[in-house]
Enzyme design. Structure first.
Site, PDB file in Angstrom:
ATOM      1  N   CYS A  11       0.670  -1.235   0.221  1.00  0.00           N
ATOM      2  CA  CYS A  11      -0.075  -0.182   0.000  1.00  0.00           C
ATOM      3  C   CYS A  11       0.704   1.232   0.193  1.00  0.00           C
ATOM      4  CB  CYS A  11      -0.870   0.178   1.469  1.00  0.00           C
ATOM      5  SG  CYS A  11      -1.941  -1.112   1.305  1.00  0.00           S
ATOM      6  N   GLY A  12       1.952   1.240   0.854  1.00  0.00           N
ATOM      7  CA  GLY A  12       2.784   2.349   0.934  1.00  0.00           C
ATOM      8  C   GLY A  12       3.349   2.817  -0.328  1.00  0.00           C
TER       9      GLY A  12
END
Lengths: 186, 179
Positions: B57-58
């Site tokens: 996600c990051g």
């Protein structure tokens, strides 16, 4: 490996504007999208060097910028510094220094590296401060996005995105498979 | 144990192009809610992702953060959605210097993800799914990525490029000055 999505293809062809190591006639071109502050790119730097030693004239290597500046605050300036060095014919020298000093990428460090490489310091500082090469770096980045680069490092082998791990053995095998495939088509 | 069947009205798969985008109101901060209809007149990019702080996600959100100028060229608004709460979102956005809103699909948990057909019941998180919604509120493109794979941004940019030219015009001034 299955070649699935149309997005996994390099959309920006390698041209004379690229930073290229190795002969144009090499059967395989390896394109890396990288970020000088990314620790995984730092690891990949050593892998690419070993691949070039192993494969010699069978491999052409291209480096393009993909700085993720919000997570790597020094990456943009480092990329511009490499381009500034490139404007004086020393892109690869600066590329190597940056990857070997990923923990020291402040502007003062960049100027120090420029001096050590014998670059025109005034010109280097002016180009860095004026962001003369920012557009080039951004163009690399956007071209990467359109080719499906989603993080760093991302490699393309003869234009196909390499989705596996980027350790030496995996990349070597993928490249040797491609060399064999190219030989079979000739 | 709660055996409520939340799924009965939910689509089985991600809503496809041509579907009207379900509206919603979700908090992005403790006292500020955002809805798709707030952006009527502008294309909207909805990014469902499984969780704040998870590594893929990051990378994915960092990439979109980097591309905000491109999204703005299309006059598009970008929003992230996960089942994390607002305080978690605030801490995460601050840590990663994200410059776009993260919406909390927190209570009832995942209700918006269910309406869009991108809720993973087993894990209790959303799929890693992308929706491009036109200025009239119709979904023009959707994509569900394998949950561990960063889908990148090329699909979003292609979908925005495929919108009719009027979609991408400058935001109409809804509050013209008199005279």
């Amino acid at each position: 490996m299955p070649r699935q999505a149309p997005t996994a293809r390099l959309t920006v062809p390698v041209t004379a504007a690229d930073h290229v190591l190795g002969p144009p006639a090499a059967p395989v071109t390896l394109v890396e999208y990288g970020d000088f502050e990314c620790p995984f790119c730092g690891q990949a730097h050593g892998v690419v060097r070993a691949l070039r030693e192993q494969l010699g004239r069978q491999l052409r290597f291209v480096f393009r910028h993909f700085p993720l500046t919000t997570v790597h605050p020094h990456a943009q300036h480092a990329a511009e510094a490499a381009e500034a060095a490139g404007a004086e014919g020393k892109f690869w020298e600066m590329h190597d220094v940056l990857f070997e000093h990923q923990d020291a990428l402040e502007d003062s460090d960049l100027v120090r590296y420029a001096a050590a490489l014998g670059l025109d310091q005034t010109r280097f500082i002016l180009e860095l401060a004026g962001h003369v090469h920012a557009a080039r770096v951004r163009a690399d980045f956007l071209g990467g996005v359109r080719s499906g680069v989603n993080g760093t490092p991302t490699f393309f082998i003869n234009g196909w995105r390499h989705d596996g791990p980027f350790d030496f053995d995996t990349l070597l095998e993928a490249i040797e498979d491609e060399i064999a495939a190219v030989a079979g088509r000739r | 144990m709660d055996r409520t069947d939340y799924t009965s009205r939910a689509p089985a798969a991600a809503l496809a192009a041509g579907t009207k985008a379900p509206d919603f109101a979700l908090n992005t901060t403790p006292d500020q809610a955002v809805s798709v209809s707030d952006f009527s007149g502008r294309p909207v990019v909805l990014v469902f992702y499984p969780a704040d702080w998870s590594p893929v996600c990051g990378d994915q959100l960092a990439l979109y953060n980097e591309l905000l100028p491109e999204f703005h060229r299309f006059n598009a608004a970008l929003m992230g959605i996960s089942v994390d709460g607002v305080w978690c979102h605030l801490a995460y956005a601050r840590d990663r210097k994200l410059k776009f809103p993260l919406l909390a699909d927190f209570e009832p948990k995942g209700s918006v993800a269910r309406e869009y057909g991108v809720y993973r019941h087993r894990e209790g998180v959303t799929e890693r799914a992308l929706f491009v919604i036109d200025s009239g509120g119709t979904i023009r493109w959707s994509y569900v990525s394998p949950i561990g794979v960063n889908p990148g941004a090329d699909g979003i940019l292609q979908a925005l490029e495929a919108l009719p030219a009027k979609e991408k015009a400058a935001c109409p001034d809804k509050h013209p000055q008199p005279g």
